[in-house]
Design a protein around this motif. Structure first.
Motif, mmCIF file in Angstrom:
data_model
loop_
_atom_site.group_PDB
_atom_site.id
_atom_site.type_symbol
_atom_site.label_atom_id
_atom_site.label_comp_id
_atom_site.label_asym_id
_atom_site.label_seq_id
_atom_site.Cartn_x
_atom_site.Cartn_y
_atom_site.Cartn_z
ATOM 1 N N GLN A 245 -2.473 11.502 -2.040
ATOM 2 C CA GLN A 245 -1.453 10.548 -1.611
ATOM 3 C C GLN A 245 -2.142 9.333 -0.986
ATOM 4 O O GLN A 245 -2.942 9.463 -0.073
ATOM 5 N N VAL A 246 -1.794 8.174 -1.467
ATOM 6 C CA VAL A 246 -2.377 6.935 -0.964
ATOM 7 C C VAL A 246 -1.550 6.420 0.198
ATOM 8 O O VAL A 246 -0.311 6.376 0.126
ATOM 9 N N GLN A 247 -2.217 6.052 1.259
ATOM 10 C CA GLN A 247 -1.542 5.417 2.395
ATOM 11 C C GLN A 247 -2.027 3.978 2.510
ATOM 12 O O GLN A 247 -3.224 3.696 2.354
ATOM 13 N N GLY B 194 -6.816 7.700 1.233
ATOM 14 C CA GLY B 194 -6.175 8.836 0.594
ATOM 15 C C GLY B 194 -6.587 9.115 -0.830
ATOM 16 O O GLY B 194 -6.091 10.063 -1.434
ATOM 17 N N SER B 195 -7.479 8.316 -1.384
ATOM 18 C CA SER B 195 -7.908 8.570 -2.753
ATOM 19 C C SER B 195 -9.326 8.044 -2.941
ATOM 20 O O SER B 195 -9.696 7.025 -2.368
ATOM 21 N N TYR C 127 -7.267 0.756 -8.141
ATOM 22 C CA TYR C 127 -5.862 0.389 -8.053
ATOM 23 C C TYR C 127 -5.694 -1.124 -7.964
ATOM 24 O O TYR C 127 -6.460 -1.800 -7.265
ATOM 25 N N ARG D 89 -1.280 2.093 -10.027
ATOM 26 C CA ARG D 89 -2.257 2.726 -10.913
ATOM 27 C C ARG D 89 -2.264 2.090 -12.290
ATOM 28 O O ARG D 89 -3.077 2.461 -13.141
ATOM 29 N N ASP E 62 3.160 2.023 -7.110
ATOM 30 C CA ASP E 62 3.412 3.422 -6.796
ATOM 31 C C ASP E 62 3.446 3.731 -5.304
ATOM 32 O O ASP E 62 4.086 4.700 -4.877
ATOM 33 N N TYR E 63 2.722 2.972 -4.521
ATOM 34 C CA TYR E 63 2.622 3.224 -3.081
ATOM 35 C C TYR E 63 2.859 1.928 -2.319
ATOM 36 O O TYR E 63 2.416 0.856 -2.749
ATOM 37 N N TRP E 64 3.525 2.070 -1.174
ATOM 38 C CA TRP E 64 3.905 0.909 -0.379
ATOM 39 C C TRP E 64 3.552 1.130 1.078
ATOM 40 O O TRP E 64 3.629 2.253 1.597
#
Length: 125
Positions: free
Chosen positions: A1-3, A26-27, A33, A101, A113-115
């Protein structure tokens, strides 16, 4: 999970400058990305401001910020910076960074995908 964690928002006078940071964790593939900055002003839709690809560092700027904002990334720190100069009252908004991604330079928020939580920028005298 990316933060993603944004920082650097503040109250600034017209014509002033701010540097926003987006720190990612987180990755192990974070540098692959694409990162985008979006903003949302009160009563308005969220809009894309600037994007940077994960592959070759290609950048895109919305017409409203071109020539005033500069996007860069420090891969060693997994951090992306948005340098904002010559700020105008219409730049006032909550600024969000997001990670995608998708390959290339995704420009639509649905491709992200992540915010992060957002950081407030207020430009006012």
């Amino acid at each position: 999970q990316v933060q993603l964690v944004e920082s650097g928002g503040d109250l600034v006078q017209p014509g002033g400058s701010l540097r926003l940071s987006c720190a990612a964790s987180g990755s192990t593939f974070l540098n692959d990305y694409a990162i985008g900055w979006f903003r949302q002003a009160p009563g308005k839709e969220r809009e894309g401001v600037s994007f940077i690809s994960g592959s070759d560092g290609e950048t895109y700027y919305a017409q409203s910020v071109k020539g005033r904002f500069t996007l860069s990334r420090d891969n060693a720190k997994y951090t992306v910076y948005l340098q904002m100069n010559s700020l105008k009252p219409e730049d006032t908004a909550v600024y969000y960074c997001a990670a995608s991604r998708s390959a290339g330079l995704p420009s639509h928020q649905d491709e992200y995908d992540y915010w992060g939580q957002g950081t407030q920028v207020t430009v006012s005298s």
